[in-house]
Design a protein around this motif. Structure first.
Motif, short mmCIF file in Angstrom:
data_model
loop_
_atom_site.label_atom_id
_atom_site.label_comp_id
_atom_site.label_asym_id
_atom_site.label_seq_id
_atom_site.Cartn_x
_atom_site.Cartn_y
_atom_site.Cartn_z
N LYS A 1 0.84 -1.20 0.00
CA LYS A 1 0.00 0.00 0.00
C LYS A 1 0.87 1.26 0.00
N LEU A 2 1.99 1.20 0.71
CA LEU A 2 2.84 2.37 0.90
C LEU A 2 3.97 2.49 -0.12
N GLY A 3 4.38 1.37 -0.70
CA GLY A 3 5.57 1.39 -1.55
C GLY A 3 5.34 0.76 -2.91
N GLU A 4 6.39 0.78 -3.71
CA GLU A 4 6.35 0.20 -5.04
C GLU A 4 6.53 -1.32 -4.95
N ALA A 5 5.74 -2.05 -5.74
CA ALA A 5 5.82 -3.51 -5.73
C ALA A 5 7.22 -3.99 -6.07
N SER A 6 7.90 -3.28 -6.96
CA SER A 6 9.25 -3.68 -7.37
C SER A 6 10.28 -3.48 -6.27
N LYS A 7 9.93 -2.74 -5.24
CA LYS A 7 10.82 -2.59 -4.08
C LYS A 7 10.35 -3.48 -2.93
N VAL A 8 9.04 -3.59 -2.74
CA VAL A 8 8.49 -4.37 -1.64
C VAL A 8 8.80 -5.86 -1.82
N ALA A 9 8.57 -6.39 -3.01
CA ALA A 9 8.74 -7.82 -3.23
C ALA A 9 10.16 -8.31 -2.96
N PRO A 10 11.19 -7.61 -3.42
CA PRO A 10 12.54 -8.09 -3.11
C PRO A 10 12.84 -8.10 -1.61
N VAL A 11 12.39 -7.10 -0.89
CA VAL A 11 12.63 -7.09 0.55
C VAL A 11 11.88 -8.25 1.20
N ASP A 12 10.66 -8.52 0.75
CA ASP A 12 9.89 -9.65 1.25
C ASP A 12 10.66 -10.96 1.01
N LYS A 13 11.33 -11.03 -0.11
CA LYS A 13 12.07 -12.26 -0.44
C LYS A 13 13.36 -12.39 0.36
N PHE A 14 13.68 -11.38 1.17
CA PHE A 14 14.79 -11.52 2.11
C PHE A 14 14.50 -12.67 3.07
N SER A 15 13.23 -13.10 3.09
CA SER A 15 12.87 -14.26 3.90
C SER A 15 13.71 -15.47 3.51
#
Length: 144
Positions: free
Chosen positions: A92-106
């Protein structure tokens, strides 16, 4: 496909669907509270998975499961719910192209946690790959 390689097929499909999730969610949460969107998504998942389990003949009495199984599936469910709430808020707050990579830090965290708690021992080559993923996450997340 041999059983030893089947995991890769399913993991690749998971990655594809996860990518689609980010795009569809980013479009779907426009004008909607991210927590409400997460609830709607979860309700849809419950219905679809329930139909799948029944249709595939995989239904079993969940009360017959051990206490340990219940404990860890409950913890996993709580972690999943927290992850989804955070993920949708980030989308909601950020760009998908930035959010998804950080999520994949999992992926990096799973390797570290598996080492610490499951006694898994990645090779030096695997640690190098995990390190590159970590570097790639930082590179993508903080692009200018």
């Amino acid at each position: 496909m041999s059983t030893s390689n089947a995991w890769f097929f399913w993991a690749a499909l998971s990655a594809m669907f996860a990518a689609m999730t980010a795009i569809f969610a980013k479009i779907g949460i426009q004008g909607v509270d991210s927590d409400l969107a997460t609830l709607i998504r979860t309700a849809i998942i419950i219905v679809v998975l329930s139909l799948f389990v029944v249709y595939a003949g995989k239904w079993a009495n969940p009360l017959a499961l051990s206490g340990k199984t219940w404990l860890f599936l409950t913890l996993s469910g709580l972690a999943t719910g927290a992850s989804w709430v955070c993920y949708f808020r980030a989308l909601k707050l950020g760009e998908a192209s930035k959010v998804a990579p950080v999520d994949k830090f999992s992926l990096v965290l799973v390797a570290v946690f598996a080492f610490a708690f499951l006694d898994e021992r990645p090779s030096l080559r695997e640690w190098a790959g995990i390190g590159m993923v970590a570097g790639g996450v930082l590179l993508l997340a903080f692009k200018r």
